[in-house]
Design a protein around this motif. Structure first.
Motif, short mmCIF file in Angstrom:
data_model
loop_
_atom_site.label_atom_id
_atom_site.label_comp_id
_atom_site.label_asym_id
_atom_site.label_seq_id
_atom_site.Cartn_x
_atom_site.Cartn_y
_atom_site.Cartn_z
N MET A 63 -23.37 -16.51 -17.80
CA MET A 63 -23.70 -15.26 -18.49
C MET A 63 -22.91 -14.09 -17.88
SD MET A 63 -25.62 -15.54 -21.11
CE MET A 63 -26.84 -14.28 -21.54
N GLY A 64 -22.69 -14.17 -16.55
CA GLY A 64 -21.88 -13.16 -15.88
C GLY A 64 -20.45 -13.17 -16.41
N ILE A 65 -19.90 -14.35 -16.57
CA ILE A 65 -18.53 -14.46 -17.11
C ILE A 65 -18.50 -13.93 -18.54
CG2 ILE A 65 -16.70 -16.06 -17.79
CD1 ILE A 65 -17.59 -17.89 -15.52
N ALA A 66 -19.50 -14.33 -19.34
CA ALA A 66 -19.50 -13.95 -20.76
C ALA A 66 -19.61 -12.43 -20.93
CB ALA A 66 -20.65 -14.65 -21.49
N SER A 67 -20.31 -11.76 -20.01
CA SER A 67 -20.48 -10.30 -20.20
C SER A 67 -19.40 -9.51 -19.47
CB SER A 67 -21.88 -9.87 -19.76
OG SER A 67 -22.15 -10.35 -18.47
N SER A 68 -18.50 -10.19 -18.74
CA SER A 68 -17.37 -9.47 -18.12
C SER A 68 -16.38 -9.06 -19.21
CB SER A 68 -16.67 -10.39 -17.10
OG SER A 68 -15.99 -11.43 -17.79
N VAL B 52 -26.16 -12.68 -30.67
CA VAL B 52 -26.31 -11.22 -30.57
C VAL B 52 -27.72 -10.88 -30.08
CG1 VAL B 52 -26.41 -9.07 -31.90
CG2 VAL B 52 -24.54 -10.69 -32.27
N LYS B 53 -28.70 -11.60 -30.62
CA LYS B 53 -30.09 -11.35 -30.25
C LYS B 53 -30.35 -11.68 -28.77
CE LYS B 53 -33.22 -13.87 -32.02
NZ LYS B 53 -34.23 -14.61 -32.81
N LEU B 54 -29.70 -12.73 -28.28
CA LEU B 54 -29.97 -13.24 -26.93
C LEU B 54 -28.95 -12.76 -25.91
CD1 LEU B 54 -30.78 -16.92 -27.92
CD2 LEU B 54 -32.41 -15.32 -26.91
N LYS B 55 -28.17 -11.74 -26.27
CA LYS B 55 -27.02 -11.40 -25.42
C LYS B 55 -27.40 -11.06 -23.99
CE LYS B 55 -26.75 -6.53 -26.79
NZ LYS B 55 -27.95 -6.40 -27.66
#
Ligand code: HEM
Lengths: 132, 134
Positions: A63-68, B52-55
């Motif tokens: 999730m950290g990679i995806a939001s970078s 999108v909902k679970l971002k």
């Protein structure tokens, strides 16, 4: 001899290095390119699911990679390829029924496909960034 | 294209043509490509909407979401439909551009690739669905 060769105006197939492809042809090969990119992208989807199945630590890591920033760029390109392939795929299925095949109609649906892909991509990212 | 080996010269026209023609799977392949394309539309829209909902979902939120039967079932249907569609599509591309042994190895590789991805995805979904919150 060479005279006769010159006079015969044989049609040539487009020489891909120098011929500017019409929009319809460029969208056609883009459908294929998007399909290949999306297929390669299934590795990332699998990686995400495996990481989530492995536990909280690896889930937080992906999730950290995806939001970078690089992660968001990849997700953006993924969404654009997906929407383009979906919209053009729908057009493909109309073509399969024999509809919209005329050259000028194909040209008009080129723009419709691009417009829908653009709107869906923009709407998705607007939702992602404007909602909490 | 035709090689004029001694063996070829002795073969009947039928024996020469055997194995060079259609495998008679073309229509089915095409139909399955379209069926999965149709199934992909709602499934992909559901997936993007869910992402999108679970971002910003925490681990607990994400696993609870995937443990809901509807979400787990839709996710598995999506995995099957998309990967089968992608396998059929990639096969067509390999058939268009490649020939000979390279083509055959690519065709086998494509099947193994998507099958492996599918098993990995479905196992992961089931594991999360059956163990979330434990
Ligand atoms: C979202 C819904 C989707 C729709 C409506 C759709 C539609 C289509 C259609 C109609 C074709 C056949 C094109 C033809 O007849 O030449 C096709 C080909 C293909 N699709 Fe999709 N598709 C979708 C999603 C996907 C996804 C998610 C992937 C990959 C993971 C994918 C990979 C491919 C590939 C590799 C091809 C072969 C391309 C070619 O032959 O040039 N598609 N798609």
């Amino acid at each position: 001899m060479s005279e006769t060769i010159k006079k015969v105006q044989r049609p040539l197939s487009p020489h891909l290095q120098v011929y500017k492809l019409p929009l319809t042809a460029r969208l056609s090969i883009s459908h294929r390119a998007a399909g290949v990119a999306l297929s390669a992208g299934t590795v990332l989807v699998a990686a995400f699911l495996i990481a989530a199945a492995a536990g909280e630590e690896s889930y937080n890591f992906v999730m950290g990679i995806a939001s970078s920033v690089p992660g968001q760029i990849i997700l953006f390109l993924w969404s654009a390829a997906l929407y383009y392939h979906m919209c053009n795929g729908i057009r493909h299925m109309f073509w399969d029924t024999g509809k919209f095949l005329e050259k000028d109609v194909a040209m008009r649906t080129n723009y419709i496909v691009i417009m829908f892909a653009f709107i869906l991509t923009a709407a998705t990212w607007a939702c992602a960034y404007l909602t909490s | 294209m035709p090689s004029h080996s001694e063996e070829d010269r002795l073969k009947s026209p039928l024996a020469k043509a055997r194995g060079l023609g259609s495998a008679h799977h073309g229509a089915e392949h095409w139909l399955h490509q379209k069926i999965t394309a149709l199934a992909n539309i709602p499934l992909i829209l559901w997936l993007v909407w869910s992402i999108v909902k679970l971002k910003a979902a925490t681990y607990a939120q994400f696993t609870a979401w995937l443990a809901s039967p509807l979400n787990a079932i839709l996710m598995i249907l999506l995995i099957i439909s998309v990967l089968y569609h992608a396998r059929l599509g990639s096969q067509v591309i390999a058939e268009d551009y490649l020939s000979g042994w390279f083509r055959m190895s690519k065709l086998i590789g494509i099947r193994l690739f998507f099958f492996a991805i599918g098993v990995a995805c479905i196992f992961s979904v089931l594991k999360i669905a059956f163990t979330a919150g434990m």
